[in-house]
Design a protein around this motif. Sequence first.
Motif, PDB file in Angstrom:
ATOM      1  N   GLY A  64       0.816  -1.216   0.000  1.00  0.00           N
ATOM      2  CA  GLY A  64       0.000   0.000   0.000  1.00  0.00           C
ATOM      3  C   GLY A  64       0.842   1.255   0.000  1.00  0.00           C
ATOM      4  N   TYR A  65       1.963   1.248   0.724  1.00  0.00           N
ATOM      5  CA  TYR A  65       2.828   2.420   0.758  1.00  0.00           C
ATOM      6  C   TYR A  65       3.497   2.652  -0.589  1.00  0.00           C
ATOM      7  CZ  TYR A  65       6.687   5.485   2.005  1.00  0.00           C
ATOM      8  OH  TYR A  65       7.574   6.514   2.044  1.00  0.00           O
ATOM      9  N   THR A  66       3.980   1.585  -1.221  1.00  0.00           N
ATOM     10  CA  THR A  66       4.666   1.773  -2.501  1.00  0.00           C
ATOM     11  C   THR A  66       3.694   2.148  -3.611  1.00  0.00           C
ATOM     12  OG1 THR A  66       4.541  -0.597  -2.914  1.00  0.00           O
ATOM     13  CG2 THR A  66       6.560   0.234  -1.940  1.00  0.00           C
ATOM     14  N   ARG A  67       2.462   1.669  -3.544  1.00  0.00           N
ATOM     15  CA  ARG A  67       1.494   2.029  -4.581  1.00  0.00           C
ATOM     16  C   ARG A  67       0.913   3.424  -4.360  1.00  0.00           C
ATOM     17  NH1 ARG A  67      -1.561  -2.593  -7.494  1.00  0.00           N
ATOM     18  NH2 ARG A  67       0.062  -4.151  -7.525  1.00  0.00           N
ATOM     19  N   SER A  68       1.010   3.940  -3.139  1.00  0.00           N
ATOM     20  CA  SER A  68       0.454   5.267  -2.874  1.00  0.00           C
ATOM     21  C   SER A  68       1.327   6.368  -3.463  1.00  0.00           C
ATOM     22  CB  SER A  68       0.292   5.482  -1.374  1.00  0.00           C
ATOM     23  OG  SER A  68       1.558   5.619  -0.759  1.00  0.00           O
ATOM     24  N   LYS A  69       2.590   6.066  -3.681  1.00  0.00           N
ATOM     25  CA  LYS A  69       3.466   7.061  -4.298  1.00  0.00           C
ATOM     26  C   LYS A  69       3.200   7.072  -5.795  1.00  0.00           C
ATOM     27  CE  LYS A  69       7.317   7.217  -1.167  1.00  0.00           C
ATOM     28  NZ  LYS A  69       8.764   7.209  -1.048  1.00  0.00           N
ATOM     29  N   ASN A  70       2.514   8.102  -6.220  1.00  0.00           N
ATOM     30  CA  ASN A  70       2.199   8.219  -7.650  1.00  0.00           C
ATOM     31  C   ASN A  70       3.435   8.704  -8.396  1.00  0.00           C
ATOM     32  OD1 ASN A  70      -0.429   7.464  -7.267  1.00  0.00           O
ATOM     33  ND2 ASN A  70      -1.123   9.555  -6.889  1.00  0.00           N
TER      34      ASN A  70
END
Length: 90
Positions: A64-70
């Motif tokens: 979730g953290y890595t995918r939240s960085k657009n």
Amino acid sequence: MEKLLDNLHSVLQAINKTLNNPPCQLDTELNQTTSKLNRDDNAYIFIIFVMFLFAVTVGSLILGYTRSKNVDKRSDPYHVYIKNSRVSVI
């Protein structure tokens, strides 16, 4: 004849040992130890289950953290505007 008496004596000693320690008493001791073992047989499954839940939780947090960085793509309208407008930065 002496050999027969020796064999008879060894048989009588074996019977005496059996009578002093009856098998039913040995069976109850064996059942008590196996009942203690059976109580904790599934402990390792519980530990593996808790470790699996921990891994899923940490994995979902990392994902979730890595995918939240657009990641800004070059086709983003903002970048296209900046590139085409040639605005000077003061």
